[in-house]
Each structure stands twice: as C-alpha cells, then as structure tokens.
Design a protein around this motif. Structure first.
Motif, PDB file in Angstrom:
ATOM      1  N   VAL A 124     -35.637 -56.008  -4.889  1.00 52.10           N
ATOM      2  CA  VAL A 124     -35.839 -57.248  -5.636  1.00 52.10           C
ATOM      3  C   VAL A 124     -34.616 -58.165  -5.569  1.00 52.10           C
ATOM      4  O   VAL A 124     -34.741 -59.372  -5.378  1.00 52.10           O
ATOM      5  N   LEU A 125     -33.430 -57.597  -5.718  1.00 50.42           N
ATOM      6  CA  LEU A 125     -32.216 -58.426  -5.710  1.00 50.42           C
ATOM      7  C   LEU A 125     -31.646 -58.615  -4.309  1.00 50.42           C
ATOM      8  O   LEU A 125     -30.674 -59.352  -4.128  1.00 50.42           O
ATOM      9  N   LYS A 126     -32.254 -57.947  -3.311  1.00 56.46           N
ATOM     10  CA  LYS A 126     -31.816 -58.056  -1.915  1.00 56.46           C
ATOM     11  C   LYS A 126     -30.334 -57.705  -1.772  1.00 56.46           C
ATOM     12  O   LYS A 126     -29.583 -58.365  -1.054  1.00 56.46           O
ATOM     13  N   ASN A 127     -29.912 -56.652  -2.460  1.00 58.44           N
ATOM     14  CA  ASN A 127     -28.495 -56.307  -2.480  1.00 58.44           C
ATOM     15  C   ASN A 127     -28.336 -54.797  -2.294  1.00 58.44           C
ATOM     16  O   ASN A 127     -28.253 -54.051  -3.259  1.00 58.44           O
ATOM     17  N   ARG A 128     -28.286 -54.374  -1.054  1.00 57.05           N
ATOM     18  CA  ARG A 128     -28.141 -52.937  -0.788  1.00 57.05           C
ATOM     19  C   ARG A 128     -26.764 -52.438  -1.213  1.00 57.05           C
ATOM     20  O   ARG A 128     -26.622 -51.289  -1.652  1.00 57.05           O
ATOM     21  N   PHE A 129     -25.753 -53.296  -1.093  1.00 58.39           N
ATOM     22  CA  PHE A 129     -24.400 -52.866  -1.483  1.00 58.39           C
ATOM     23  C   PHE A 129     -24.363 -52.450  -2.950  1.00 58.39           C
ATOM     24  O   PHE A 129     -23.814 -51.397  -3.293  1.00 58.39           O
ATOM     25  N   LEU A 130     -24.970 -53.272  -3.823  1.00 58.54           N
ATOM     26  CA  LEU A 130     -24.994 -52.926  -5.245  1.00 58.54           C
ATOM     27  C   LEU A 130     -25.821 -51.663  -5.468  1.00 58.54           C
ATOM     28  O   LEU A 130     -25.484 -50.834  -6.321  1.00 58.54           O
ATOM     29  N   GLY A 131     -26.882 -51.494  -4.680  1.00 57.11           N
ATOM     30  CA  GLY A 131     -27.676 -50.272  -4.774  1.00 57.11           C
ATOM     31  C   GLY A 131     -26.855 -49.046  -4.434  1.00 57.11           C
ATOM     32  O   GLY A 131     -26.963 -47.998  -5.087  1.00 57.11           O
ATOM     33  N   ILE A 132     -26.006 -49.168  -3.412  1.00 56.39           N
ATOM     34  CA  ILE A 132     -25.142 -48.051  -3.018  1.00 56.39           C
ATOM     35  C   ILE A 132     -24.100 -47.779  -4.094  1.00 56.39           C
ATOM     36  O   ILE A 132     -23.805 -46.623  -4.415  1.00 56.39           O
ATOM     37  N   VAL A 133     -23.532 -48.849  -4.676  1.00 58.04           N
ATOM     38  CA  VAL A 133     -22.550 -48.678  -5.750  1.00 58.04           C
ATOM     39  C   VAL A 133     -23.168 -47.900  -6.915  1.00 58.04           C
ATOM     40  O   VAL A 133     -22.541 -46.985  -7.467  1.00 58.04           O
ATOM     41  N   PHE A 134     -24.404 -48.272  -7.265  1.00 56.35           N
ATOM     42  CA  PHE A 134     -25.066 -47.561  -8.357  1.00 56.35           C
ATOM     43  C   PHE A 134     -25.307 -46.106  -7.978  1.00 56.35           C
ATOM     44  O   PHE A 134     -25.101 -45.202  -8.793  1.00 56.35           O
ATOM     45  N   ALA A 135     -25.741 -45.866  -6.748  1.00 57.61           N
ATOM     46  CA  ALA A 135     -26.007 -44.492  -6.299  1.00 57.61           C
ATOM     47  C   ALA A 135     -24.744 -43.646  -6.355  1.00 57.61           C
ATOM     48  O   ALA A 135     -24.772 -42.491  -6.782  1.00 57.61           O
ATOM     49  N   VAL A 136     -23.630 -44.227  -5.930  1.00 61.72           N
ATOM     50  CA  VAL A 136     -22.349 -43.510  -5.981  1.00 61.72           C
ATOM     51  C   VAL A 136     -21.962 -43.206  -7.427  1.00 61.72           C
ATOM     52  O   VAL A 136     -21.508 -42.098  -7.749  1.00 61.72           O
ATOM     53  N   ALA A 137     -22.173 -44.192  -8.313  1.00 60.62           N
ATOM     54  CA  ALA A 137     -21.856 -43.993  -9.729  1.00 60.62           C
ATOM     55  C   ALA A 137     -22.708 -42.876 -10.320  1.00 60.62           C
ATOM     56  O   ALA A 137     -22.224 -42.049 -11.107  1.00 60.62           O
ATOM     57  N   LEU A 138     -23.992 -42.836  -9.949  1.00 55.37           N
ATOM     58  CA  LEU A 138     -24.868 -41.785 -10.470  1.00 55.37           C
ATOM     59  C   LEU A 138     -24.445 -40.412  -9.956  1.00 55.37           C
ATOM     60  O   LEU A 138     -24.402 -39.436 -10.722  1.00 55.37           O
ATOM     61  N   ALA A 364     -31.736 -37.612  -4.751  1.00 55.78           N
ATOM     62  CA  ALA A 364     -32.398 -38.898  -4.510  1.00 55.78           C
ATOM     63  C   ALA A 364     -31.391 -39.962  -4.091  1.00 55.78           C
ATOM     64  O   ALA A 364     -31.653 -40.757  -3.180  1.00 55.78           O
ATOM     65  N   CYS A 365     -30.239 -39.990  -4.739  1.00 53.44           N
ATOM     66  CA  CYS A 365     -29.237 -41.017  -4.426  1.00 53.44           C
ATOM     67  C   CYS A 365     -28.513 -40.737  -3.113  1.00 53.44           C
ATOM     68  O   CYS A 365     -28.118 -41.667  -2.409  1.00 53.44           O
ATOM     69  N   LEU A 366     -28.331 -39.481  -2.768  1.00 47.60           N
ATOM     70  CA  LEU A 366     -27.738 -39.149  -1.473  1.00 47.60           C
ATOM     71  C   LEU A 366     -28.645 -39.611  -0.338  1.00 47.60           C
ATOM     72  O   LEU A 366     -28.181 -40.151   0.672  1.00 47.60           O
ATOM     73  N   ASN A 367     -29.940 -39.417  -0.521  1.00 50.79           N
ATOM     74  CA  ASN A 367     -30.897 -39.888   0.488  1.00 50.79           C
ATOM     75  C   ASN A 367     -30.864 -41.411   0.610  1.00 50.79           C
ATOM     76  O   ASN A 367     -30.990 -41.959   1.709  1.00 50.79           O
ATOM     77  N   TYR A 368     -30.706 -42.082  -0.518  1.00 53.85           N
ATOM     78  CA  TYR A 368     -30.649 -43.549  -0.492  1.00 53.85           C
ATOM     79  C   TYR A 368     -29.428 -44.030   0.286  1.00 53.85           C
ATOM     80  O   TYR A 368     -29.530 -44.926   1.137  1.00 53.85           O
ATOM     81  N   ILE A 369     -28.280 -43.453  -0.002  1.00 48.59           N
ATOM     82  CA  ILE A 369     -27.042 -43.857   0.680  1.00 48.59           C
ATOM     83  C   ILE A 369     -27.163 -43.606   2.183  1.00 48.59           C
ATOM     84  O   ILE A 369     -26.742 -44.439   3.001  1.00 48.59           O
ATOM     85  N   ALA A 370     -27.747 -42.463   2.556  1.00 45.12           N
ATOM     86  CA  ALA A 370     -27.891 -42.119   3.974  1.00 45.12           C
ATOM     87  C   ALA A 370     -28.959 -42.962   4.672  1.00 45.12           C
ATOM     88  O   ALA A 370     -28.938 -43.100   5.890  1.00 45.12           O
TER      89      ALA A 370
END
Length: 461
Positions: A124-138, A364-370
């Motif tokens: 929705v926000l077209k921001n994969r970088f922020l998605g990765i930041v959140f995944a790393v935080a989780l 789930a978040c490791l898969n997202y980052i990869a």
C-alpha cells in the motif's frame, strides 16, 4: 519513549479506532466468539482457532505472571486499571492490524497464505525499505529480546529454591547455567520440527495452561474473598489519584500499566497480524475479530488473574524486589510449599509456548526480507542462533533484559501504529461490507472489488 510518545500513540490510536469502528470490541464480541469456531473449507488449512492460539501463545507468556506482578510492585494498585485500559481500547487496534494482514496477504505454493505488517506496508505504501526495517525490528524483538526475557523470567522463578544458590569454584551459580542449557536444548528439539509442529504444540498447550492458571487464581481469590472489594476499590482510587499517577514518571501507575499491558497483549505493535494472515477465512474481518479476542484472553483474563491473585493474597508488595518473588510469596501464603511449585510449572509452560510462538513470527519476517520462502537449512541456522540467545538471557540481569524487550517492542509500535492509521479506511470499508452481508443473512464472503481494491490484492483478486 514510554513516558510520553507511546502513551499518547497507544491510547490515541486505540481511541481513534474504537470510535471509528463503533466500539467494535464491545459491539461485536459475540460475533468474534462465533467466528472463532468456524472450520476452514480445505482440510489441513490453518483455522481461525489455530491462528488465535499461535498469536495467544506469543501474547500469553512470562509477562502475564512476573511482568504484571513486577509492575504492581513499582506502580502500585493503579497499574492494573491502566493495563485494562490499554487492553480494552487496544483491542480495536488489534482488529485493524489483523484485518489489514488478511486483506493484503499473499498466497503460498501450497495454496495457503502468509503476510503481516511488512507486506501491507510494501503493497500500500510502496515502501519495501520500511517493510524490511519493520521485519528486522520484529526479528530483533521476538527472536532475541522477548525470548531472552522469557528465558530469564523462567529461570528467575527457581531462585526461591535452595538448590538455586549452589555455587562452584569462583562463586558461579550452576542452577541458572544448567536450566538455561536445558531450556535452549528443548527449544531447539521442538523448533527444528518446523512451523507445523509449532502450531500443533501451541494449540494444545495454550488452552490447558490458561484455564488451569485462571482456576488457581479463582481459588486464591475465593480463599481471600473478604479482601476483594477493598482491592478493587483501591485499584480505581489509585488509578485516578493524580499524585499517585504521576508521582515519579518511571514508577507511575500509568507508565507501568502501559508498559506491561503492551508487553502482554501486544495490541498495535504488529506481531499478531503475521499469524492472522495464515488463517483461511471467507472474509478478512473474521480474523480481525478473532485476533481481537486474543487481547481479551491475555489481559482481561490472565493478567487480571495474576493481579487479583497477588493483591488478594494479603501479602504486601511494597518491600518485594521483583515480580517473580511477589507471585511466589502470594501463592506460598495461600497453598504453602505447593504454591511456588505450581508457579514454576506455569512459568515453564508460559515461557515455552512464548518461545515457540515468537519463532513463528520470525520465520515470516525472514522470508519477507529474503523475498522468497527460505529452505529449512537457513531457518534452522536462525533457530540455533535464537537458542544461543535464549541461554544468554538466563544469565543476564533483570533490569537489562526487561529494558531490551521494552525498547525493541516500542520501536515496532512506533512504525506500525502510524501505518494502520493511514490504512484504516480500508479496514472500515471491509467492516461495512461484512456488516452489510450479515444483515442480508449471508455468511460474509470478501471480494476485493467490493471495497474498490480490484486487482490490488493477491489473495482476494
């Protein structure tokens, strides 16, 4: 973070969605209870109940016992009231984030689904970088911070036993070392079995663990029923006492209530949506309602059970150092030696299911980052690393492990809360679609086009 920013954000966002959804946590509680019993159409698919148990396994943990008791020893009776507030209004935020995860979930190769905040942030926000930041935080929060804390809390409850203080050359206490190694080993054995085993184990342990703990708390309250009216009155008096409320920011009732309430029910920080996205439901709102229930189970039932069990025990908490010792003293006053033994067993179950539930989120978040589904070898390497941190957590000081967990959890909330506010209108449209179909006597079925998202979601068309 907790004395200003997160208090305003958590309460503000919770109230915002409470009003925008028409007090959904009260108005549709019955619907949530009905929905959780629905079975998936496909055999072997993750049901709403399974997803609820996975998220509850992560929410219900050592914080429900020693965290709540520890908050009371610092913030007093009023802390309980603010934990209730965070749960009641936060459940609206939990509904929104889990419904979003369902709307924007992805389809896996086996026909199932996956998703979470990282995915709806990117789509929705077209921001994969922020998605990765959140995944790393989780991953940092659940893989390391929360698991270290759960391991520490478990081993710390052993401190009431004589063998805990047995030392070897150099003054090293061997009990925490042995307990830490055993916990890390048991975690590794179960974790290497994969996600299906995680779901299976938590589905059976969580209900048993929660029901037994609540029953014991009722027994303690019943044994000291004469103290219950005064205890409830004191909770509300202290919560609304301005001097007590803000007397020393770090130790105030509101700060401790917010910290332990958030740590316990996790509403709004973006963890439960990862489990919510895996459920097979006919409409995203169904899983939002189910995850809303998890907040009630965690805080309104189990955290309240701990608080009432301790406060009605007749044991004064003012001079007790930690929450673990307060709980042990309260149970010892009611049941004698068997009380601390029960708490130790409860802590083992609470801690172990927390460790497993946390790992589900990390995968789930490791898969997202990869950007792909990682093979078992890569995931198992991560799990072995987590096992090392579990052992390390048992060897650290209480203040350090609590601070690490609180800060990491706060970072997740600072990212997820603004995002769900931005995307909230989509959830409101889905809710209206669900209510409309219910009024028409239908079992609600979601189609992306019905709320203007045709071609914008992978799972729903």
């Amino acid at each position: 973070m907790y004395s200003k920013v997160l208090i305003v954000m958590l309460i503000g966002v919770g109230l915002y969605f409470t009003f925008r959804t028409g007090f959904i946590q009260f108005r549709m509680l019955g619907e949530a209870l009905r929905t959780v019993r629905e079975k998936p159409h496909e055999k072997g698919a993750v049901s709403s109940f399974h997803a609820l148990m996975v998220s509850t396994a992560s929410r219900v943990g050592t914080g429900n016992i020693v965290g709540v008791a520890g908050a009371i020893t610092i913030g007093g009776y009023g802390t309980v009231f603010w934990m209730w507030v965070i749960a009641l209004i936060g459940s609206a935020s939990a509904f929104v984030e889990s419904t979003l995860a369902q709307i924007y979930k992805k389809r896996n190769s086996a026909g199932g689904s996956y998703g979470g905040p990282s995915y709806y942030i990117e789509v929705v926000l077209k921001n994969r970088f922020l998605g990765i930041v959140f995944a790393v935080a989780l991953i940092a929060t659940y893989g390391f911070g929360f698991n270290m804390l759960a391991a520490f809390n478990l081993v710390d409850t052993l401190s009431v036993y004589d063998f805990y203080n047995t030392t070897v050359a150099g003054g090293l206490r061997i009990a925490p070392v042995i307990a830490g190694l055993l916990l890390a080993l048991l975690f590794t054995i179960c974790a290497l079995g994969g996600a299906k085993r995680l779901v299976k184990v938590t589905t059976w342990i969580v209900p048993f663990m929660g029901i037994l703990y609540i029953l014991v708390s009722f027994v303690v309250i019943g044994m000291n029923i004469q103290l219950l009216p005064a205890t409830l009155l004191r909770i509300f008096e202290d919560a609304l006492n301005v001097k007590a409320l803000f007397g020393g920011i770090a130790g105030s009732a509101i700060v401790q209530g917010v910290k332990r309430g958030l740590f316990s029910n996790e509403a709004g920080i973006g963890s439960a949506p990862n489990a919510a996205a895996t459920a097979e439901v006919s409409h995203p709102v169904k899983q939002g309602l189910v995850q809303m229930l998890s907040v009630f189970i965690d805080t309104i039932l189990i955290c309240t059970a701990t608080a009432m069990m301790c406060l009605c025990s007749g044991v004064a908490f003012e001079n007790i150092e930690t929450g673990g010792k307060y709980v042990q003293a309260a149970l010892n006053a009611s049941f004698g030696y068997i009380g601390p033994v029960f708490i130790t067993v409860a802590m083992i179950l609470f801690a172990f299911t927390t460790l497993l539930g946390n790992l589900f989120y990390c995968d789930a978040c490791l898969n997202y980052i990869a950007g792909r589904t990682l093979d078992n070898r890569a995931l198992n390497l991560f799990r072995l690393l987590v096992a090392v941190f579990i052992f390390l957590g048992t060897q650290l000081e209480a203040a350090l492990v609590w601070d690490i967990a609180d800060v990491l959890m706060g970072v997740m909330a600072l990212i997820n809360l603004p995002v769900i506010v931005i995307l909230g209108n989509t959830v409101l449209k889905a809710l209206n679609d669900y209510i409309r179909q219910k009024k028409e006597g239908k079992n609600p079925v979601f189609k992306a086009a019905s709320i203007g998202l045709e071609g914008k979601t992978e799972f729903w068309g």
